[in-house]
Design a protein around this motif. Structure first.
Motif, PDB file in Angstrom:
ATOM      1  N   GLU A  53     -17.662  -1.701   6.716  1.00  0.00           N
ATOM      2  CA  GLU A  53     -17.114  -3.244   6.806  1.00  0.00           C
ATOM      3  C   GLU A  53     -18.102  -4.177   7.233  1.00  0.00           C
ATOM      4  OE1 GLU A  53     -14.007   0.084   6.848  1.00  0.00           O
ATOM      5  OE2 GLU A  53     -15.811   0.018   7.828  1.00  0.00           O
ATOM      6  N   PHE A  56     -20.552  -4.466   4.113  1.00  0.00           N
ATOM      7  CA  PHE A  56     -20.070  -4.773   2.875  1.00  0.00           C
ATOM      8  C   PHE A  56     -18.649  -5.291   2.791  1.00  0.00           C
ATOM      9  CE2 PHE A  56     -22.357  -0.606   2.654  1.00  0.00           C
ATOM     10  CZ  PHE A  56     -23.317  -1.102   2.000  1.00  0.00           C
ATOM     11  N   ASP A  57     -18.401  -6.159   1.813  1.00  0.00           N
ATOM     12  CA  ASP A  57     -17.105  -6.968   1.797  1.00  0.00           C
ATOM     13  C   ASP A  57     -15.791  -6.103   2.036  1.00  0.00           C
ATOM     14  OD1 ASP A  57     -15.405  -9.368   0.540  1.00  0.00           O
ATOM     15  OD2 ASP A  57     -14.677  -7.518  -0.577  1.00  0.00           O
ATOM     16  N   HIS A  58     -15.094  -6.543   2.715  1.00  0.00           N
ATOM     17  CA  HIS A  58     -13.899  -5.844   3.403  1.00  0.00           C
ATOM     18  C   HIS A  58     -13.125  -5.090   2.256  1.00  0.00           C
ATOM     19  CE1 HIS A  58      -9.895  -4.981   5.310  1.00  0.00           C
ATOM     20  NE2 HIS A  58     -10.669  -4.572   6.211  1.00  0.00           N
ATOM     21  N   ASP A  59     -12.802  -5.936   1.309  1.00  0.00           N
ATOM     22  CA  ASP A  59     -11.711  -5.578   0.473  1.00  0.00           C
ATOM     23  C   ASP A  59     -12.336  -4.529  -0.612  1.00  0.00           C
ATOM     24  OD1 ASP A  59      -9.845  -7.458   1.113  1.00  0.00           O
ATOM     25  OD2 ASP A  59     -10.275  -8.940  -0.148  1.00  0.00           O
ATOM     26  N   LEU A  60     -13.600  -4.702  -0.804  1.00  0.00           N
ATOM     27  CA  LEU A  60     -14.408  -3.597  -1.679  1.00  0.00           C
ATOM     28  C   LEU A  60     -14.109  -2.324  -0.627  1.00  0.00           C
ATOM     29  CD1 LEU A  60     -16.222  -2.483  -3.781  1.00  0.00           C
ATOM     30  CD2 LEU A  60     -18.071  -3.492  -2.494  1.00  0.00           C
ATOM     31  N   ALA A 153     -20.914  -6.607  -3.360  1.00  0.00           N
ATOM     32  CA  ALA A 153     -20.313  -7.590  -2.647  1.00  0.00           C
ATOM     33  C   ALA A 153     -20.552  -7.352  -1.213  1.00  0.00           C
ATOM     34  CB  ALA A 153     -18.697  -7.719  -2.704  1.00  0.00           C
ATOM     35  N   TRP A 154     -21.603  -8.280  -0.460  1.00  0.00           N
ATOM     36  CA  TRP A 154     -21.809  -8.043   0.981  1.00  0.00           C
ATOM     37  C   TRP A 154     -20.926  -8.410   1.842  1.00  0.00           C
ATOM     38  CZ3 TRP A 154     -26.037  -4.596   1.425  1.00  0.00           C
ATOM     39  CH2 TRP A 154     -27.208  -4.707   0.041  1.00  0.00           C
ATOM     40  N   SER A 155     -21.080  -8.172   3.154  1.00  0.00           N
ATOM     41  CA  SER A 155     -20.171  -8.612   4.132  1.00  0.00           C
ATOM     42  C   SER A 155     -20.471 -10.167   4.387  1.00  0.00           C
ATOM     43  CB  SER A 155     -20.086  -7.947   5.525  1.00  0.00           C
ATOM     44  OG  SER A 155     -21.284  -8.033   5.987  1.00  0.00           O
ATOM     45  N   GLN A 156     -19.500 -11.025   4.954  1.00  0.00           N
ATOM     46  CA  GLN A 156     -19.744 -12.201   5.250  1.00  0.00           C
ATOM     47  C   GLN A 156     -20.877 -12.475   6.301  1.00  0.00           C
ATOM     48  OE1 GLN A 156     -19.045 -15.225   3.558  1.00  0.00           O
ATOM     49  NE2 GLN A 156     -18.277 -13.763   2.198  1.00  0.00           N
ATOM     50  N   LEU A 159     -24.290 -12.269   4.653  1.00  0.00           N
ATOM     51  CA  LEU A 159     -24.476 -13.188   3.712  1.00  0.00           C
ATOM     52  C   LEU A 159     -24.901 -14.509   4.537  1.00  0.00           C
ATOM     53  CD1 LEU A 159     -22.149 -12.731   0.716  1.00  0.00           C
ATOM     54  CD2 LEU A 159     -24.437 -12.250   0.883  1.00  0.00           C
TER      55      LEU A 159
END
Length: 315
Positions: A53, A56-60, A153-156, A159
């Protein structure tokens, strides 16, 4: 090439972060070929302790994650993710396990295809891997991984660091990857690195140089050396180079993304980090993977042995 009966693939990435990206990307490509969903168990290790988490993107992560309990207790019937090695069936659960271990996963791909077609067909394929692999006959495995990295999709938080760097350095740039700690024996010699960098400068006309290194000292040495030749070196400051810390993971993957977005790359060929950044970069620019000559590697090994032997004598 769908396989009747196979319902899903579970990838368990191992080792460092670049190795984990390779394994995840490879499994995703395999899932597309076999037309089954790919799920993931991201299990931290001392060399890669950061949770998924954070990176990478949390939803992914929530969408594809499976629990360690499901994999170890329900599917492979073992409490240890690193056991068993190689290719094994678990008849009680309808699970096929691949863990290439010292031989690597690619060595078992032909056998894997045979097992997937042999009744009773496995329902679940668990791959425990720390590198890249592909099914026999795959036309462009590196291109498949490149597509995965392009869409990942990376984490915010990650990014934001990448975007802050590219906002300051919006012009095209070359990438330089230095790996001199755990890869000191195979690390390319400085003169070879310097020559390769300037070969790319002459070929591309680009003078901006992003440096990714595993020590602050190495970055500073190359900043001094290349600034004197008219290049414009830069890097992203990180809180830690300690690979056992979560913060170091963010910094490492920020560096990796920036290397992958370069318009040319010089990297340590023995490092999966630089190699996979070159794969992700693709046709955006030329890439030059370097390593020390064999005679230099041997001399370094001998010096290391002599040094360690002297320490033992002193004890």
């Amino acid at each position: 090439m769908p396989v009747d009966g196979l319902q899903r693939i579970i990838i368990v990435p191992r080792n460092g972060y670049a190795n984990r990206l390779q394994a995840w990307a490879s499994a995703t490509a395999m899932g597309r070929q076999l037309q089954v969903p790919v799920e993931m168990l991201w299990a931290p290790q001392p060399i890669a302790p950061a949770p998924a988490e954070l990176l990478f993107d949390h939803d992914l992560v929530q969408r594809i994650s499976v629990s360690a309990k499901e994999v170890t207790e329900t599917l492979i019937l073992s409490g240890d993710l690193d056991e068993p090695s190689y290719l094994n069936r678990v008849p009680e659960t309808g699970t096929l396990i691949l863990s290439g271990d010292d031989r690597g996963e690619q060595a078992f791909m032909t056998s894997l295809v045979h097992e997937l077609a042999t009744p009773p067909v496995p329902r679940v394929l668990v791959i425990i891997a720390g590198g890249h692999f592909h099914l026999p006959g795959t036309k462009d495995p590196a291109g498949d991984r490149r597509n995965f990295y392009r869409d990942l999709a990376w984490s915010q938080p990650l990014l934001r660091k990448v975007n802050a760097a590219t906002d300051l350095h919006s012009e095209p740039y070359l990438g330089l990857h230095l790996r001199g700690t755990d890869r000191a024996v195979t690390a390319p010699q400085p003169r070879a690195v310097h020559k390769a960098v300037h070969t790319l400068v002459n070929r591309t006309g680009i003078s901006s140089l992003f440096i990714a290194a595993d020590t602050a000292q190495a970055r500073e040495q190359w900043r001094t050396a290349e600034s004197s030749t008219g290049l414009l070196p830069w890097w992203v400051e990180h809180d830690s180079f300690d690979r056992t810390q979560d913060d170091a993971a963010l910094g490492a993957l920020v560096d990796w993304i920036l290397l992958s977005r370069a318009s040319g790359l010089v990297y340590s060929a023995a490092s999966s980090f630089g190699h996979e950044a070159a794969v992700a970069m693709g046709e955006r620019g030329p890439a030059m993977g370097l390593h020390a000559p064999k005679i230099t590697q041997r001399a370094r090994e001998l010096r290391t042995l002599a040094k360690h032997g002297w320490r033992r004598l002193r004890r």
